[in-house]
Write a protein that holds these residues in place. Sequence first.
Motif, PDB file in Angstrom:
ATOM      1  N   MET A  47       0.861  -1.178   0.000  1.00 20.43           N
ATOM      2  CA  MET A  47       0.000   0.000   0.000  1.00 20.43           C
ATOM      3  C   MET A  47       0.896   1.225   0.000  1.00 20.43           C
ATOM      4  N   ASP A  48       0.904   1.940  -1.109  1.00 18.53           N
ATOM      5  CA  ASP A  48       1.836   3.047  -1.309  1.00 18.53           C
ATOM      6  C   ASP A  48       1.687   4.104  -0.214  1.00 18.53           C
ATOM      7  N   GLY A  49       2.776   4.356   0.501  1.00 22.27           N
ATOM      8  CA  GLY A  49       2.811   5.448   1.474  1.00 22.27           C
ATOM      9  C   GLY A  49       1.843   5.311   2.633  1.00 22.27           C
ATOM     10  N   VAL A  50       1.436   4.081   2.980  1.00 17.86           N
ATOM     11  CA  VAL A  50       0.369   3.940   3.974  1.00 17.86           C
ATOM     12  C   VAL A  50       0.839   4.255   5.395  1.00 17.86           C
ATOM     13  N   GLU A  84      11.996   7.708  -2.214  1.00 20.37           N
ATOM     14  CA  GLU A  84      10.986   7.848  -3.247  1.00 20.37           C
ATOM     15  C   GLU A  84      10.416   6.466  -3.503  1.00 20.37           C
ATOM     16  N   SER A  85       9.281   6.410  -4.189  1.00 22.72           N
ATOM     17  CA  SER A  85       8.644   5.115  -4.415  1.00 22.72           C
ATOM     18  C   SER A  85       9.561   4.133  -5.138  1.00 22.72           C
ATOM     19  N   ASP A  86      10.337   4.606  -6.101  1.00 27.82           N
ATOM     20  CA  ASP A  86      11.143   3.642  -6.868  1.00 27.82           C
ATOM     21  C   ASP A  86      12.152   2.940  -5.972  1.00 27.82           C
ATOM     22  N   PRO A  90      -3.278   5.279  -0.895  1.00 23.67           N
ATOM     23  CA  PRO A  90      -3.086   6.103   0.306  1.00 23.67           C
ATOM     24  C   PRO A  90      -2.008   7.175   0.190  1.00 23.67           C
ATOM     25  N   ASP A  91      -1.126   7.069  -0.775  1.00 22.53           N
ATOM     26  CA  ASP A  91       0.007   8.003  -0.846  1.00 22.53           C
ATOM     27  C   ASP A  91      -0.430   9.438  -1.147  1.00 22.53           C
ATOM     28  N   GLU A  92      -1.349   9.587  -2.107  1.00 21.37           N
ATOM     29  CA  GLU A  92      -1.712  10.946  -2.551  1.00 21.37           C
ATOM     30  C   GLU A  92      -2.342  11.792  -1.441  1.00 21.37           C
ATOM     31  N   ALA A 137       4.378  -1.430   3.000  1.00 21.97           N
ATOM     32  CA  ALA A 137       4.355  -0.191   2.218  1.00 21.97           C
ATOM     33  C   ALA A 137       5.751   0.124   1.714  1.00 21.97           C
ATOM     34  N   ASP A 138       5.813   0.964   0.682  1.00 26.36           N
ATOM     35  CA  ASP A 138       7.120   1.328   0.123  1.00 26.36           C
ATOM     36  C   ASP A 138       7.795   2.465   0.902  1.00 26.36           C
ATOM     37  N   HIS A 139       7.026   3.152   1.742  1.00 26.12           N
ATOM     38  CA  HIS A 139       7.543   4.252   2.579  1.00 26.12           C
ATOM     39  C   HIS A 139       6.358   4.802   3.346  1.00 26.12           C
ATOM     40  N   SER A 140       6.637   5.636   4.338  1.00 25.64           N
ATOM     41  CA  SER A 140       5.563   6.365   5.018  1.00 25.64           C
ATOM     42  C   SER A 140       5.333   7.685   4.296  1.00 25.64           C
ATOM     43  N   GLY A 195       4.575  14.604   2.865  1.00 25.88           N
ATOM     44  CA  GLY A 195       5.620  14.084   1.985  1.00 25.88           C
ATOM     45  C   GLY A 195       6.142  12.793   2.567  1.00 25.88           C
ATOM     46  N   HIS A 196       7.030  12.134   1.834  1.00 28.04           N
ATOM     47  CA  HIS A 196       7.584  10.875   2.323  1.00 28.04           C
ATOM     48  C   HIS A 196       8.472  11.148   3.534  1.00 28.04           C
ATOM     49  N   SER A 197       8.544  10.172   4.427  1.00 32.35           N
ATOM     50  CA  SER A 197       9.428  10.318   5.579  1.00 32.35           C
ATOM     51  C   SER A 197      10.242   9.045   5.745  1.00 32.35           C
TER      52      SER A 197
HETATM   53 ZN   LIG Z   1       5.348   5.456  -2.917  1.00 30.97          ZN
END
Ligand SMILES: [Zn+2]
Length: 412
Positions: free
Chosen positions: A1-4, A48-50, A312-314, A351-354, A361-363
């Motif tokens: 789940m992206d950025g959850v 970043e997601s990648d 969830p990321d956006e 998830a790929d990141h928080s 933003g990503h943390s």
């Molecule tokens: Zn991501």
Amino acid sequence: MDGVGDLPFPERGNQTPLEAAKTPHLDKLTAKGMMGTVYTVKQGIAPESDAGVFSLLSYDPAKLDLSRGVVEALGSGMEFKNGDLALRCNFATVQGGQITDRRAGRNVSTDEARELVETVNGDSQLKALASFELKATIGHRCALVFHSGRNHFSGAVSNLDPAYSRKGNVTIALSGVMLPALVPRCVPLNKSKAARDTAHLLNQFANQVYEVLKDYPINVKRNERGDLPANFLLMRDAGTKTPKVRKLKEKFGFRSVAVADMPVELGIAKVIGMDAEVFPPDRSLQGYSKRAEKALQLATKYDLVYVHLKGPDEPGHDGDFDGKKKSIEDIDAGFFAGLVEVEGKLLCVTADHSTPCIAKGHSDDPVPILVTGLNVKPDGSMRFTEAYGKKGKLGTIQHGHEILKKLKRLAS
Ligand SMILES: [Zn+2]
């Protein structure tokens, strides 16, 4: 789940979106499994997601010649060969010499993006700078490829984007970037002529794109109806090479497939030798349940099915707690509802990141991870939340790239 992954949100009783969301299906899966937390890349890195996704799929981003630009160009089916220069781009808003929105209001329609891209691709002054192709991907997002030829490009140039900075091979998200921000200049990151020339080209390109788009009819119309103009192109994560990796099949001996909708995940799948099942980027309940159905179907043919859910990321980026909570609930009701009764499979959720709402933003905060199914013994976790992750029996995994090895062990 992206950025959850998230942090306590003061205006909502210090809960996180995962804690506040109603997730009966995920709860059921969690009660049968064990949890932990994971630093997707490593402590101190807000990926970043990648980088996050490469890491979840067993590749240490620090050891990859990683460029989001290249990955997105490959994922959107653009022509790219080693020596070309690829970048990830956003249509953005510049007003009074400052970037006032990194995503031009996040409401650039597909038709608008297509027309803006055609305009950029057709501009004779831009064409005179270099041979290039810009391609609209999803919403405000594009990928850009400059073809080599007489030019020698270098990926060692800074990002023309105030929200991301480059640290070695990995681009890190700068949390809490305040907009408006000055339009950054692209600078070479080493002393080579290729890096200097590339930075110069990108600065000229950015200026000319602004000249072309600032009074373009679409933007006049957007202004009139109160939308932000899409008059600038943020460019980041330049790269000139496809990362060379041992394919997933060679590393683990299994056949794998990705279920995804964003060019970055599709590009990663291409690089590491995963098949891909492309979905339209729809975040509705039906969209999620179709993905669950497809994942189960694929799981009969493949050893590993990777499903990337962007939802969830956006809202996290927008600081929209309620939107993120809703997205998690939709994923539960659409996706996890379809998996809750499955037997004989190992399921891992992470998830790929928080993307904490308070950070917009990503943390670098670690994300929860759940492993459930097969012979996994429950560890008393009740809900898929950050707090249960910290108490779970899986403990703290320091590098996301260790996960797949652990899963393979648990599955055999
Ligand atoms: Zn991501």
